[in-house]
Design a protein around this motif. Structure first.
Motif, mmCIF file in Angstrom:
data_model
loop_
_atom_site.group_PDB
_atom_site.id
_atom_site.type_symbol
_atom_site.label_atom_id
_atom_site.label_comp_id
_atom_site.label_asym_id
_atom_site.label_seq_id
_atom_site.Cartn_x
_atom_site.Cartn_y
_atom_site.Cartn_z
ATOM 1 N N PHE A 122 -14.893 5.532 17.537
ATOM 2 C CA PHE A 122 -13.623 5.481 16.815
ATOM 3 C C PHE A 122 -13.204 4.023 16.745
ATOM 4 O O PHE A 122 -12.853 3.419 17.749
ATOM 5 N N THR A 123 -13.283 3.437 15.551
ATOM 6 C CA THR A 123 -12.957 2.019 15.397
ATOM 7 C C THR A 123 -11.846 1.843 14.380
ATOM 8 O O THR A 123 -11.606 2.696 13.530
ATOM 9 N N ALA A 124 -11.186 0.697 14.482
ATOM 10 C CA ALA A 124 -10.115 0.340 13.553
ATOM 11 C C ALA A 124 -10.326 -1.101 13.106
ATOM 12 O O ALA A 124 -10.680 -1.963 13.904
ATOM 13 N N ALA A 125 -10.136 -1.349 11.814
ATOM 14 C CA ALA A 125 -10.286 -2.695 11.266
ATOM 15 C C ALA A 125 -9.098 -2.984 10.348
ATOM 16 O O ALA A 125 -8.736 -2.166 9.504
ATOM 17 N N LYS A 126 -8.511 -4.147 10.526
ATOM 18 C CA LYS A 126 -7.395 -4.562 9.680
ATOM 19 C C LYS A 126 -7.943 -5.394 8.526
ATOM 20 O O LYS A 126 -8.707 -6.332 8.725
ATOM 21 N N ASN A 127 -7.554 -5.026 7.309
ATOM 22 C CA ASN A 127 -7.988 -5.727 6.098
ATOM 23 C C ASN A 127 -6.774 -6.340 5.425
ATOM 24 O O ASN A 127 -5.723 -5.714 5.319
ATOM 25 N N ILE A 128 -6.924 -7.571 4.941
ATOM 26 C CA ILE A 128 -5.852 -8.253 4.219
ATOM 27 C C ILE A 128 -6.376 -8.615 2.839
ATOM 28 O O ILE A 128 -7.449 -9.208 2.711
ATOM 29 N N ALA A 129 -5.625 -8.209 1.803
ATOM 30 C CA ALA A 129 -6.026 -8.480 0.425
ATOM 31 C C ALA A 129 -4.924 -9.268 -0.276
ATOM 32 O O ALA A 129 -3.733 -9.028 -0.071
ATOM 33 N N TYR A 130 -5.347 -10.223 -1.082
ATOM 34 C CA TYR A 130 -4.426 -11.003 -1.912
ATOM 35 C C TYR A 130 -4.695 -10.659 -3.368
ATOM 36 O O TYR A 130 -5.846 -10.607 -3.806
ATOM 37 N N THR B 50 -8.219 0.324 8.329
ATOM 38 C CA THR B 50 -9.258 1.302 8.058
ATOM 39 C C THR B 50 -9.762 1.855 9.383
ATOM 40 O O THR B 50 -10.243 1.109 10.231
ATOM 41 N N PHE B 51 -9.631 3.173 9.555
ATOM 42 C CA PHE B 51 -10.131 3.839 10.747
ATOM 43 C C PHE B 51 -11.470 4.482 10.421
ATOM 44 O O PHE B 51 -11.610 5.146 9.397
ATOM 45 N N THR B 52 -12.445 4.297 11.283
ATOM 46 C CA THR B 52 -13.755 4.925 11.130
ATOM 47 C C THR B 52 -13.983 5.840 12.323
ATOM 48 O O THR B 52 -13.936 5.401 13.471
#
Length: 79
Positions: free
Chosen positions: A20-28, A40-42
């Motif tokens: 169970f992983t979590a990743a923070k994504n930042i978009a411009y 995003t949780f996987t």
């Protein structure tokens, strides 16, 4: 990547929680100067193979066996 919080996780009879992983994504975006973020949780699960054997296949086999015994007894009593 960080691992997700599994403090409230309850084990399941059908699946095992592998990862169970979590990743923070930042978009411009070109329309706006401020950043837009999302997380995003996987979740990776593994199905326990014996779950279907004990909860689906075995009861079907037993019911069919009992039905065959009852039908066999019915044939002999009405012959």
């Amino acid at each position: 990547m960080d691992t997700g919080d599994m403090s409230n996780y309850q084990s399941n009879g059908e699946f095992d929680l592998v990862k169970f992983t979590a990743a923070k994504n930042i978009a411009y975006y070109s329309c706006c100067p401020e950043p837009y973020s999302d997380i995003t949780f996987t979740i990776k699960l593994r199905r326990r193979p014996m779950f279907y054997v004990f909860n689906l296949i075995l009861p079907c086999v037993l019911i069919n066996g009992i039905a065959e015994l009852l039908l066999g007894a019915h044939r002999f009593t009405h012959s």
